[in-house]
Design an enzyme around this catalytic site. Structure first.
Site, PDB file in Angstrom:
ATOM      1  N   CYS A  92       0.865  -1.186   0.000  1.00  0.00           N
ATOM      2  CA  CYS A  92       0.000   0.000   0.000  1.00  0.00           C
ATOM      3  C   CYS A  92       0.895   1.227   0.000  1.00  0.00           C
ATOM      4  O   CYS A  92       1.733   1.391   0.896  1.00  0.00           O
ATOM      5  CB  CYS A  92      -0.894  -0.013   1.241  1.00  0.00           C
ATOM      6  SG  CYS A  92      -1.902   1.467   1.467  1.00  0.00           S
ATOM      7  N   CYS A 116      -0.747   3.278  -6.448  1.00  0.00           N
ATOM      8  CA  CYS A 116      -1.773   2.669  -5.598  1.00  0.00           C
ATOM      9  C   CYS A 116      -1.905   1.240  -6.095  1.00  0.00           C
ATOM     10  O   CYS A 116      -2.128   1.029  -7.298  1.00  0.00           O
ATOM     11  CB  CYS A 116      -3.112   3.405  -5.710  1.00  0.00           C
ATOM     12  SG  CYS A 116      -4.469   2.577  -4.855  1.00  0.00           S
TER      13      CYS A 116
END
Length: 262
Positions: free
Chosen positions: A73, A183
């Protein structure tokens, strides 16, 4: 040899792209994944809340006796230094290996496309400028795209329009070829990126993090080279979306997919 599993965490399903890359180069490794889907996306939250939510996942994996955790992440990776020395295993974030790749590639102009937090924190921008002061960096953020993907809307009208708008914003920023998908949710719909604009080079950080994981395990004699690795998935959300993404990424069936509340 170290047969303990590798841990992977994300705010949702995006980290499965990291599992995809890890399995391709480390097929014998067992992987325990935790996705905090009930709180996705982390990129729209405040730093203190991101830290607290992440620490719960990391403590959960500590109890599972993992040998290493890959932070799949970009938002969490922006504050990865905050977790140093607080756990009994090493952590590899997704940003540093990607920065290394960009610098080694000699790229002079690049766009960073990520969540609000990742872009506002300027994590890529600061690290790139430290190593290449003359690099031109353009930052584009989206508040909606990660959530749409996490809802399984891989090719919905809403997702297509959102992505078209953001790609147009990237192209309007300048003569750009290289775009970091900052992302891990974004590579799930990589096919849609290329369908909308195949003239751009989309850099997938998951690939470079997986390589970094392999190097760390090899350098520290922690590789597992026997057998066929399996995946165990824990999530605070719906298990069906994981089945859907596993199929889309052509990943092997998970040993278990279990709802777990932290």
């Amino acid at each position: 040899m170290d047969k303990r599993p590798i841990g992977v965490i994300d705010s949702g399903i995006g980290g499965l792209t990291v599992i995809d890359s890890i399995q391709k180069i480390l097929p014998s490794e067992d992987i325990i994944y935790f996705g905090d889907n009930i709180n996705v996306p982390y990129g729209n939250r405040q730093e203190e809340e991101i830290y607290e939510l992440t620490m719960k996942m990391l403590k959960f994996l500590e109890k599972k006796n993992v040998k290493l955790v890959a932070i799949a992440c970009n938002t969490i990776s922006a504050i990865s230094k905050e977790f140093e020395g607080k756990l009994n295993y090493p952590i590899i974030d997704i940003v540093e290996p990607t920065i290394d790749h960009i610098i080694k590639s000699g790229i002079g102009k690049i766009a960073i496309f990520g969540t609000e937090f990742t872009i506002n924190k300027k994590v890529y921008e600061k690290k790139l400028k430290e190593r290449s002061q003359n690099m031109e960096i353009f930052s584009i953020k989206s508040r909606e795209l990660a959530k749409l993907i996490d809802q399984g809307k891989f090719d919905s009208f809403e997702t297509v329009e959102c992505l078209k708008d953001r790609i147009n914003a990237i192209k309007e920023s300048g003569d750009i070829y290289n775009v970091v998908l900052a992302c891990t949710h974004y590579p799930i719909i990589e096919d849609l990126f290329y369908k909308i604009d195949s003239n751009l080079n989309y850099i997938n950080p998951a690939i470079h993090e997986a390589v970094a994981v392999k190097h760390y395990l090899k350098d520290n004699d922690m590789l597992n080279t026997e057998g066929k690795g399996n995946i165990s998935i824990y999530t605070t959300g719906d298990v069906e979306i994981y089945k859907k993404v596993l199929k889309k990424l052509n990943l092997k069936k998970a040993k278990k997919i279990k709802v777990t509340y932290l």
